[in-house]
Enzyme design. Sequence first.
Site, PDB file in Angstrom:
ATOM      1  N   ASP A   1      38.154  45.988  34.705  1.00 22.40           N
ATOM      2  CA  ASP A   1      37.190  46.179  35.784  1.00 22.40           C
ATOM      3  C   ASP A   1      37.350  45.097  36.867  1.00 22.40           C
ATOM      4  O   ASP A   1      37.621  43.938  36.555  1.00 22.40           O
ATOM      5  CB  ASP A   1      35.775  46.104  35.188  1.00 22.40           C
TER       6      ASP A   1
ATOM      7  N   GLU B   1      41.733  48.126  37.770  1.00 20.36           N
ATOM      8  CA  GLU B   1      40.927  48.734  38.823  1.00 20.36           C
ATOM      9  C   GLU B   1      41.308  48.109  40.157  1.00 20.36           C
ATOM     10  O   GLU B   1      41.293  46.896  40.274  1.00 20.36           O
ATOM     11  CB  GLU B   1      39.428  48.524  38.586  1.00 20.36           C
TER      12      GLU B   1
END
Length: 192
Positions: free
Chosen positions: A156, A192
């Site tokens: 993330d 990401e």
Amino acid sequence: ISPPNEHIVLNEPWQPWWQRYQPISYNLCSRSGNEEEFIDMVTRCNNVGVNIYADVIINHMSGSSGGEGNHSSCGSWFSASKKDFPSVPYSAWDFNSNKCKTRNGDIENYGDIFQVRDCQLVSLLDLALEKNYVRSKVAEYMNRLIDLGVAGFRMDACKHMWPGDLENVYGRLHNLSLRWFPNGSRPFIFQE
Ligand SMILES: *[C@@H]1O[C@H](CO)[C@@H](O)[C@H](O)[C@H]1NC(C)=O
Ligand SMILES: *[C@@H]1O[C@H](CO)[C@@H](O)[C@H](O)[C@H]1NC(C)=O
Ligand SMILES: *[C@@H]1O[C@H](CO)[C@@H](O)[C@H](O)[C@H]1NC(C)=O
């Protein structure tokens, strides 16, 4: 799978999906279940050839306005205002507060790479990943997942971390479990 670690529990709005992107610790108990249930899932999936990769959040902990108390998915105590997360443990000096140069500590200018990587993304307490201690705690968490049979990670908020810090953490990762994977297999990494 969604982030399997302990996260904040918010009531306003009522338990939104994004509360799972505000870590409180690396204990394996989230809205999806506890550690025993996690191990059972990974084991049963691997046994029938379904590999698991986990969403992991190592850029930050909870929001700075997350308060203080036991409102977390395993009930662990924390203080967002004091930057104190004793279940890891992290304390104030494990965060980037001194590196960020903006007034309120948040990212204000997405054209400034130092702000994007050293300041808080929407007030989320930004971990100091250049510290050996922080690198070792996040790698310990990811290695625990690998050892239980996880095959990789969806990282993330990668845009908000320095490539050298990520490279260091990846370099600490174990090979995949020999119980299900060929000797020498590395975790699959999606950034990401
Ligand atoms: C809050 O969490 C701490 C440890 O994180 C624990 O010792 C304490 O019993 C918890 N309190 C409640 C009310 O659950
Ligand atoms: C895995 O490979 C390494 C290096 O090739 C070797 O030393 C090790 O014994 C192997 N482990 C297993 C369980 O086969
Ligand atoms: C991964 O496996 C390869 C091949 O067996 C070995 O050379 C390497 O040292 C292993 N890496 C780790 C981190 O265990």
